[in-house]
Motif scaffolding. Sequence first.
Motif, PDB file in Angstrom:
ATOM      1  N   THR A 168      32.168  26.657  23.173  1.00 41.85           N
ATOM      2  CA  THR A 168      32.789  26.189  24.414  1.00 41.85           C
ATOM      3  C   THR A 168      31.945  25.108  25.085  1.00 41.85           C
ATOM      4  OG1 THR A 168      31.793  28.089  25.547  1.00 41.85           O
ATOM      5  CG2 THR A 168      34.105  28.281  24.885  1.00 41.85           C
TER       6      THR A 168
ATOM      7  N   CYS B 229      41.005  28.613  17.218  1.00 45.44           N
ATOM      8  CA  CYS B 229      41.211  28.537  18.668  1.00 45.44           C
ATOM      9  C   CYS B 229      40.910  29.871  19.331  1.00 45.44           C
ATOM     10  CB  CYS B 229      42.645  28.111  18.980  1.00 45.44           C
ATOM     11  SG  CYS B 229      43.050  26.420  18.496  1.00 45.44           S
TER      12      CYS B 229
ATOM     13  N   LEU C 145      37.016  29.555  20.574  1.00 43.54           N
ATOM     14  CA  LEU C 145      37.144  29.150  21.971  1.00 43.54           C
ATOM     15  C   LEU C 145      37.656  30.258  22.882  1.00 43.54           C
ATOM     16  CD1 LEU C 145      38.706  25.587  21.561  1.00 43.54           C
ATOM     17  CD2 LEU C 145      36.298  26.251  21.537  1.00 43.54           C
TER      18      LEU C 145
ATOM     19  N   SER D 197      48.318  24.721  21.877  1.00 48.40           N
ATOM     20  CA  SER D 197      47.722  23.390  22.010  1.00 48.40           C
ATOM     21  C   SER D 197      47.650  22.966  23.478  1.00 48.40           C
ATOM     22  CB  SER D 197      48.517  22.373  21.183  1.00 48.40           C
ATOM     23  OG  SER D 197      49.862  22.290  21.616  1.00 48.40           O
TER      24      SER D 197
ATOM     25  N   VAL E  50      44.622  24.594  25.067  1.00 50.47           N
ATOM     26  CA  VAL E  50      43.349  23.971  24.679  1.00 50.47           C
ATOM     27  C   VAL E  50      43.099  22.719  25.509  1.00 50.47           C
ATOM     28  CG1 VAL E  50      42.077  22.829  22.816  1.00 50.47           C
ATOM     29  CG2 VAL E  50      43.395  24.904  22.339  1.00 50.47           C
TER      30      VAL E  50
ATOM     31  N   ILE F 241      44.588  17.520  20.253  1.00 51.91           N
ATOM     32  CA  ILE F 241      44.265  18.679  19.434  1.00 51.91           C
ATOM     33  C   ILE F 241      45.290  18.768  18.303  1.00 51.91           C
ATOM     34  CG2 ILE F 241      45.483  20.147  21.111  1.00 51.91           C
ATOM     35  CD1 ILE F 241      42.689  21.406  18.812  1.00 51.91           C
TER      36      ILE F 241
END
Length: 342
Positions: A184, A200, A204, A226, A229, A239
């Motif tokens: 991150t 993802c 993250l 997406s 993100v 992304i």
Amino acid sequence: MAEFVTFGEIMLRLKTPRHERFFQSPVLEATFGGGEANVAVALANFGLDAAFVTALPDNDIGESALRELRRFGVDTSHINRSGDRVGIYFLEVGANQRPSKVVYDRAGSSICNAQPGDFDWPAIFRGARWFHITGITPALSASAAELSLEAVIAARKAGVTVSCDFNFRGKLWKYGKTAPEVMTELVKYVDVGIANEEDCQKSLGISAGVDVKTGKLDPARYEALSAKVLAQYPDMDMIAITLRESHSADRNGWSACLRDSEAFRLSRRYEITDIIDRVGGGDSFASGLIYGLNAYDDPQQALEFAVAASCLKHSISGDFNRVTVAEAVRLMGGDASGRVQR
């Protein structure tokens, strides 16, 4: 220095023959590979000026890895000769409902022991346009994570576009920090993110209720994923997420999506049967996307090139994608017949 730079680890790859189990016969096929090295080789194959940065021991195995990179036209001038060993990974190739397996032997490798300050990043990024890294290198060791962060900060300072494949490798995060704790922070310096749904979620900590175990993918969930993100990382320009429908070890559906500030885009979907080698498929997508974003004005075209190039990689044994631009463009244009070219 080269215009396109990647940084990470190149490993010795020891693979079972055909679809055998480990040591079913006393033979392992030896080649080289590794996420960021795979991207550098593919970019060089596409005709781009590509360099790979790493640390390799000053012994015969390290020299063999260097020669392999140079054979494909990759610039190796900023590879440090240090440390004692080349990392290894063992690959057992699956078939039908038996999945492939990877066993890592990377502890204590040269790049694991490399330290911040070991690389002259201003010199490396002089004249560079693009820098690519993955979430694999920060998973290797605390010092490799610090070095990865140093690299993306230096790239951003040099005005170089940074791409990162989030690549979650659960078997590697063993030094006391979790993937989200490290990634991150690193992803704050990324312009182009590349991932699959697991990356993802586990790198993250961002989830959109995607379940790949069913073998069926819902594009709407990837649209939401997406968006999450980019909302969490407002400095990220776009992304890209690969969509792999894993029906068996031999048959996958393959497509991808791309989101930027303007739109959410889906690619054409390919049904890949009789897979020869899926290892390196994500790296071939990353290299295809990097090439596509630099070759096409239309992001949709860039996405289609990346998916086509990575689709073709599944027909090639080894980590490296040996596909040409012309072959990927031909598949983009709808020529998927596999007819003999005479």
